[in-house]
Write an enzyme that holds these catalytic residues in place. Structure first.
Site, PDB file in Angstrom:
ATOM      1  N   ASP A 142      47.061  40.744  50.080  1.00  0.00           N
ATOM      2  CA  ASP A 142      46.010  41.730  50.335  1.00  0.00           C
ATOM      3  C   ASP A 142      45.814  41.858  51.844  1.00  0.00           C
ATOM      4  O   ASP A 142      45.509  40.864  52.516  1.00  0.00           O
ATOM      5  CB  ASP A 142      44.688  41.291  49.702  1.00  0.00           C
ATOM      6  CG  ASP A 142      44.685  41.386  48.184  1.00  0.00           C
ATOM      7  OD1 ASP A 142      45.781  41.437  47.585  1.00  0.00           O
ATOM      8  OD2 ASP A 142      43.585  41.381  47.594  1.00  0.00           O
ATOM      9  N   LYS A 205      42.551  48.982  47.516  1.00  0.00           N
ATOM     10  CA  LYS A 205      41.399  48.113  47.255  1.00  0.00           C
ATOM     11  C   LYS A 205      40.224  48.603  48.085  1.00  0.00           C
ATOM     12  O   LYS A 205      40.399  49.023  49.228  1.00  0.00           O
ATOM     13  CB  LYS A 205      41.791  46.679  47.615  1.00  0.00           C
ATOM     14  CG  LYS A 205      40.704  45.630  47.513  1.00  0.00           C
ATOM     15  CD  LYS A 205      41.287  44.259  47.859  1.00  0.00           C
ATOM     16  CE  LYS A 205      40.213  43.201  48.019  1.00  0.00           C
ATOM     17  NZ  LYS A 205      40.803  41.888  48.392  1.00  0.00           N
ATOM     18  N   LYS A 241      41.816  48.254  42.905  1.00  0.00           N
ATOM     19  CA  LYS A 241      41.061  47.000  42.914  1.00  0.00           C
ATOM     20  C   LYS A 241      39.723  47.186  43.629  1.00  0.00           C
ATOM     21  O   LYS A 241      39.678  47.289  44.848  1.00  0.00           O
ATOM     22  CB  LYS A 241      41.862  45.894  43.608  1.00  0.00           C
ATOM     23  CG  LYS A 241      41.124  44.546  43.707  1.00  0.00           C
ATOM     24  CD  LYS A 241      41.985  43.490  44.366  1.00  0.00           C
ATOM     25  CE  LYS A 241      41.229  42.193  44.590  1.00  0.00           C
ATOM     26  NZ  LYS A 241      42.069  41.127  45.209  1.00  0.00           N
TER      27      LYS A 241
END
Length: 296
Positions: A142, A205, A241
């Site tokens: 990430d 995300k 996400k």
């Protein structure tokens, strides 16, 4: 793959980026009128299976990360009917600890990387940190999109950084954090989503959870609509996400509802839908098991 400035602009030109925030808010509220129908045991079990179980604390240590991973191992043994979380999410220096402790090959090892949470450093440092995390066992990475560069419209640098980090990650999953609270407008969130997907993101995300506002339903709607449009344009399915500020089961059901209504059931799987959280796992388990649970 480097994405040159003309290609970025060409990509932007394929999408409607002139978005009215008030209309986004109204669309979000309309979608959430369907939320009650998703408050079921089956949905809560799926939400649990979609969790990236996260510890990103200043006082994390090898011992605390190992203890969390061992709880993941025990849970799968004690509750095989409920499956497992999607991954354990840690700082890069703990990738090897999780790798050496984790028993399940089905639970991923997520590392935040590339100078999380600010993304403020040299690209060489971001590349080195990401490469070390992958070497030590990370299966998912990430990163934070370079928000400062994005906000001054240096889109080429932002895109090139993501592309370079995707080359380092290879066939592992790359999740790109937009930090939607810093982007502020729906138009910026849509543009950042498109840029990240065209640059190599496997997931987009919402946020790091380190600044406010973090995830919001309105930001989620814009991102999911961008994913839908990108899929129709390219045939490539990108994951979503939400992370940051997700504290209740109702919050999780909110994001489930948005994904279901905008993207459809094909996205309602841990392969394409994750929840970044540290506290939500126990609350979901409390609802699922019908008794107060403090497992994680």
């Amino acid at each position: 793959m480097e994405l040159s400035e003309p290609k970025i602009l060409q990509a932007f030109n394929k999408y409607d980026l002139d978005i009215d925030d008030a209309k986004v808010a109204r669309r979000t509220q309309n979608i959430l009128t369907h939320k009650a129908e998703n408050d079921t045991a089956d949905v809560k079990r799926l939400l649990f299976n979609c969790i990236d179980l996260t510890t990103l604390r200043t006082d994390d240590s090898e011992d605390s990360v190992m203890a969390l991973t061992e709880r993941v191992n025990r849970f799968e043994e004690e509750h095989p009917e409920l499956g497992h979380v999607a991954s354990v999410c840690v700082f890069p220096n703990f990738a090897q600890t999780v790798y050496e402790t984790l028993n399940s090959e089905e639970v991923g090892i997520t590392c935040v990387s590339a100078c999380f949470p600010s993304s403020q450093s040299f690209i060489e440092v971001k590349v080195a940190e990401t490469a070390l995390a992958c070497k030590d066992g990370a299966t998912e990475i990430d990163i934070v999109e370079s928000v400062g560069k994005f906000l001054v419209e240096d889109y080429e640098t932002v895109a090139d950084e993501i592309s370079e980090l995707k080359e380092v990650v290879g066939d592992r999953t790359l999740k790109v954090i937009l930090e939607t609270g810093a982007l502020k407008t729906a138009s910026n969130i849509k543009r950042a989503s498109i840029l990240a997907m065209y640059s190599g993101a496997d997931f987009i995300k919402t946020s790091t959870g380190k600044m406010e506002p973090a995830a919001t339903p309105e930001a989620a709607l814009v991102m999911c609509e961008a994913i839908r449009e990108y899929y129709r344009e390219t045939g490539i399915r990108i994951g979503f996400k939400p992370a940051g500020g997700m504290k209740t089961v109702d919050d999780a059901i909110t994001y489930y509802t948005i994904v279901k209504e905008v993207l459809g059931p094909e996205w309602l799987t841990p392969k394409y839908f994750r929840l970044g959280t540290s506290s939500l796992a126990n609350k979901l388990l409390t609802d699922i098991l019908g008794e107060e649970t403090r497992y994680f």
